[in-house]
Design an enzyme around this catalytic site. Structure first.
Site, PDB file in Angstrom:
ATOM      1  N   CYS A   1       0.803  -1.225   0.000  1.00  0.00           N
ATOM      2  CA  CYS A   1       0.000   0.000   0.000  1.00  0.00           C
ATOM      3  C   CYS A   1       0.837   1.276   0.000  1.00  0.00           C
ATOM      4  CB  CYS A   1      -0.928  -0.004   1.206  1.00  0.00           C
ATOM      5  SG  CYS A   1      -1.796  -1.565   1.412  1.00  0.00           S
TER       6      CYS A   1
ATOM      7  N   HIS B   1      -2.827   8.087   5.518  1.00  0.00           N
ATOM      8  CA  HIS B   1      -3.062   6.746   4.979  1.00  0.00           C
ATOM      9  C   HIS B   1      -4.479   6.320   5.358  1.00  0.00           C
ATOM     10  CE1 HIS B   1      -2.031   2.960   3.219  1.00  0.00           C
ATOM     11  NE2 HIS B   1      -2.179   2.300   4.348  1.00  0.00           N
TER      12      HIS B   1
ATOM     13  N   GLU C   1      -1.369   5.738  13.204  1.00  0.00           N
ATOM     14  CA  GLU C   1      -0.984   6.914  12.418  1.00  0.00           C
ATOM     15  C   GLU C   1      -1.200   8.192  13.218  1.00  0.00           C
ATOM     16  OE1 GLU C   1      -1.415   8.659   7.859  1.00  0.00           O
ATOM     17  OE2 GLU C   1      -2.827   7.125   8.560  1.00  0.00           O
TER      18      GLU C   1
ATOM     19  N   LYS D   1      -9.704   8.096   1.649  1.00  0.00           N
ATOM     20  CA  LYS D   1     -10.170   6.713   1.488  1.00  0.00           C
ATOM     21  C   LYS D   1     -11.612   6.557   1.939  1.00  0.00           C
ATOM     22  CE  LYS D   1      -5.695   4.307   1.731  1.00  0.00           C
ATOM     23  NZ  LYS D   1      -4.784   5.454   1.894  1.00  0.00           N
TER      24      LYS D   1
ATOM     25  N   HIS E   1      -9.761   1.849  -0.405  1.00  0.00           N
ATOM     26  CA  HIS E   1      -8.307   1.655  -0.350  1.00  0.00           C
ATOM     27  C   HIS E   1      -7.847   0.997  -1.649  1.00  0.00           C
ATOM     28  CE1 HIS E   1      -4.332   0.944   0.846  1.00  0.00           C
ATOM     29  NE2 HIS E   1      -4.507   0.282   1.979  1.00  0.00           N
TER      30      HIS E   1
ATOM     31  N   PHE F   1       1.713  -3.109   4.054  1.00  0.00           N
ATOM     32  CA  PHE F   1       2.063  -4.401   4.636  1.00  0.00           C
ATOM     33  C   PHE F   1       3.562  -4.642   4.457  1.00  0.00           C
ATOM     34  CE2 PHE F   1      -2.289  -6.745   4.126  1.00  0.00           C
ATOM     35  CZ  PHE F   1      -2.838  -5.921   5.077  1.00  0.00           C
TER      36      PHE F   1
END
Length: 410
Positions: free
Chosen positions: A162, A301, A312, A333, A338, A397
């Protein structure tokens, strides 16, 4: 060091299939999450996704060529064509060896992989398509774009889950800034809304099983329960400033700084204290030569998972100190879902428009405050605000972190 500016934008997204449509939807706070139409979801836990709607690849891609591309590559080439046209590169590239491509994909041609696997199981694997491999591998979005425009500079694909779209933009920025190229096409593309793709993320409990599209992707909301899969592509033209000026190109904004690092902690979970992401943001600010107080806005994110949004928030507090309470932070998002390897790229397109026009996108469909996510998340309504410096974060990830900073062009 050479200055780098953005001179072209292209996008395919769940809320618009070109930059203007995407940006208008962002300004309106439109949510692109709907029930899945690509396959029958009867008996499946996850029934919602942020699909691209009414996509016609033949606007830019020949029908025969499109049949030999996975959907993720179609999205990438389509967005690249818009970005090139927007930037004014409509004819032969005068110095193609100084013009490169970096386009990310987290998974590549997953739809093709699933389709050809099913064909192989039914008819034998010697009967799969001769285009299976070039349709499936992750680098062929970048490769097809380079072939389409005859771009002979560096051509690469960042595969960092991502974080990939932001890594692609940041790597391209450094490549131009340090003199290895004059122009780069950079971004990401993804098309993983397939039974296999959704099933894989469902089984690891990453996706929400919510059935209300307006309460599915809800970053920083206390009731968040997982992310919503999106798809699409974002492509940006990054160009050395004097090269752009000589062409008379329109300049959206300047690219100021970039940071990339790794949590080195877990294959899917971020560091709970946010220290890895905080170091990445600090690195980007150092690269830009600015302090924390210079940043006006962060496109987070913000995936709508418990671990990401809380982590975050902690990372922003660590990186920005007291200024964390002053700056704006939102997650688009909530509108787009996403997009995995394309998320940072589409968010890069959004950030460029936000800086150019002085508008902070909202975190839409927000209702329930979470004490763990107590920053100014620009809930539900966007704001007109001059943005001198703005940051976009992508956290993938494997612990991959990437932060990019755009600056208002003056």
């Amino acid at each position: 060091m050479r200055r780098v500016v953005i001179t072209g934008l292209g996008a395919v997204s769940p809320i618009g299939n070109d930059t203007n449509a995407l940006w208008h939807s962002v300004q309106q706070g439109r949510c692109g999450i709907t029930p899945i139409t690509r396959y029958d979801t009867t008996g499946r836990s996850v029934t919602l996704a942020a699909e691209v709607k009414d996509f016609d690849p033949e606007i830019y891609i020949d029908k025969r060529a499109a049949r030999r591309m996975d959907l993720y590559t179609q999205y990438a080439v389509y967005a690249a064509c818009e970005a090139m046209q927007d930037s004014g590169f409509t004819g032969e590239i005068p110095d193609a060896k100084r013009f490169g491509v970096i386009v990310s994909s987290g998974i590549g041609g997953l739809g093709t992989i699933q389709q050809e696997t099913e064909k192989g199981l039914e008819k034998g694997f010697d009967r799969v398509s001769p285009f299976f491999i070039p349709m499936a591998i992750s680098n062929l979005a970048a490769g097809n774009i380079a072939i389409r425009f005859g771009l002979k500079g560096m051509c690469s694909c960042v595969v960092t889950a991502c974080a990939g779209g932001t890594n692609a933009i940041g790597d391209a920025f450094h490549y131009v800034r340090d003199g290895y190229a004059d122009v780069m096409l950079a971004g990401g593309a993804e098309a993983s809304i397939t039974p296999l793709g959704i099933g894989g993320f469902t089984s690891m409990k990453a996706l929400t099983t919510a059935t209300d599209p307006l309460r599915a992707s809800i970053p920083f909301d206390k009731e968040r329960s997982g992310f919503v899969m999106g798809e699409g592509a974002g492509i940006l033209v990054l160009e050395e400033l004097e090269h752009a000026r000589k062409r008379g190109a329109h300049i959206y904004c300047e690219v100021a700084g970039y940071g990339a690092n790794c949590d080195a902690y877990h294959i899917t979970a971020p560091l709970e204290d946010g220290s890895g992401a905080a170091d990445c943001m600090t690195m980007a600010m150092g690269d830009a030569g600015i302090g924390p107080e210079a940043i006006d806005y962060i496109n987070a994110h913000g995936t709508s998972t418990h671990l990401n949004d809380a982590g975050e928030t902690r990372a922003v507090r660590l990186a920005f100190g007291l200024h964390a309470k002053t700056l704006c932070i939102s997650s688009t998002k909530a509108m787009t879902g996403h997009l995995l390897g394309a998320s940072g790229a589409v968010e890069g397109v959004i950030l460029a428009k936000a800086v150019e026009e002085g508008f902070v996108p909202a975190t839409v469909n927000y209702k329930e405050p979470d004490p763990e996510c107590d920053l100014d998340i620009v809930a539900n309504e966007g704001r007109k605000q001059v943005l001198h410096y703005a940051m976009s974060n992508s956290l993938g990830f494997g612990g991959h972190n990437a932060s990019i900073i755009f600056k208002k062009y003056e």
